[in-house]
Scaffold this motif. Structure first.
Motif, mmCIF file in Angstrom:
data_model
loop_
_atom_site.group_PDB
_atom_site.id
_atom_site.type_symbol
_atom_site.label_atom_id
_atom_site.label_comp_id
_atom_site.label_asym_id
_atom_site.label_seq_id
_atom_site.Cartn_x
_atom_site.Cartn_y
_atom_site.Cartn_z
ATOM 1 N N THR A 29 -34.132 8.265 1.429
ATOM 2 C CA THR A 29 -33.726 7.392 0.330
ATOM 3 C C THR A 29 -32.370 7.808 -0.207
ATOM 4 N N GLU A 33 -29.065 5.477 -0.049
ATOM 5 C CA GLU A 33 -28.347 5.133 -1.284
ATOM 6 C C GLU A 33 -26.883 5.546 -1.185
ATOM 7 N N ARG A 37 -23.597 3.146 -1.498
ATOM 8 C CA ARG A 37 -22.518 3.428 -2.455
ATOM 9 C C ARG A 37 -21.172 3.540 -1.732
ATOM 10 N N GLU A 102 -26.221 0.770 -9.730
ATOM 11 C CA GLU A 102 -27.598 1.230 -9.556
ATOM 12 C C GLU A 102 -28.109 0.703 -8.223
ATOM 13 N N VAL A 103 -28.604 1.591 -7.392
ATOM 14 C CA VAL A 103 -29.135 1.217 -6.081
ATOM 15 C C VAL A 103 -30.627 1.495 -6.090
ATOM 16 N N GLN A 104 -31.395 0.524 -5.616
ATOM 17 C CA GLN A 104 -32.844 0.695 -5.520
ATOM 18 C C GLN A 104 -33.287 0.317 -4.111
ATOM 19 N N MET A 105 -33.980 1.222 -3.484
ATOM 20 C CA MET A 105 -34.501 0.968 -2.148
ATOM 21 C C MET A 105 -35.718 0.040 -2.250
ATOM 22 N N ALA A 111 -32.456 -3.044 0.345
ATOM 23 C CA ALA A 111 -32.130 -2.393 -0.919
ATOM 24 C C ALA A 111 -31.459 -3.414 -1.831
ATOM 25 N N ALA A 113 -28.680 -3.650 -5.218
ATOM 26 C CA ALA A 113 -27.678 -2.925 -5.989
ATOM 27 C C ALA A 113 -27.230 -3.825 -7.128
#
Length: 152
Positions: A29, A33, A37, A102-105, A111, A113
């Motif tokens: 993860t 991420e 980015r 903000e990144v969320q898997m 994902a 962002a």
């Protein structure tokens, strides 16, 4: 007693195995991420060089790629043409920055962002503008790529 020892060891290994695989997930993860980015940072760098094609390298080259802004644009080529039309010169492009990313898997291959964008430009080129964005990304054979961009 000797027979129960192998059974106890087998049970312990069976119970520990999922923990081994789950402990690898945070590292995966974190790596994913960071890749996302980096992709978004490279987009800003390309934009600030006046390289719209380099900026578009962050998008999946597919007919299903979608940009949502004041209208909906579908298809990689159509999104590229939209950018080229709206920002025909380096001066109109200005200087792009992204912040509060903000990144969320959403699993191994997807994902999201969210963040803020800001474009600094001279007043005769439209002045400074900014807003928020939400991206949906997919892991492809060439890395993470944006498949849906909603920018306001």
């Amino acid at each position: 007693m000797p027979r129960s020892l192998p059974a106890a060891i087998g049970l312990a290994l069976f119970l520990a195995l999922p923990c081994f695989f789950l402990s690898a997930l945070p590292a995966q993860t974190i790596f994913a991420e960071q890749e996302i980015r980096t992709l978004i940072a490279r987009q800003a760098e390309a934009w600030n060089r006046g390289d719209v094609n380099g900026f578009m390298a962050g998008y999946e080259h597919a007919t299903t790629t979608t940009f949502v802004g004041a209208s909906i644009t579908r298809g990689y080529q159509q999104v590229l043409e939209r950018y080229l039309e709206r920002y025909p010169t380096r001066q109109k492009m200005g200087a792009l920055t992204f912040s509060n990313l903000e990144v969320q898997m959403l699993g191994e291959a997807y994902a999201s962002a969210v963040g803020q964008w800001n474009l600094k430009r001279a007043s005769d080129d439209g002045g400074d503008v900014g807003g928020y964005f939400t991206l949906l990304l997919r892991k492809t054979g060439v890395g993470w790529r944006i498949i849906l961009d909603h920018t306001s």
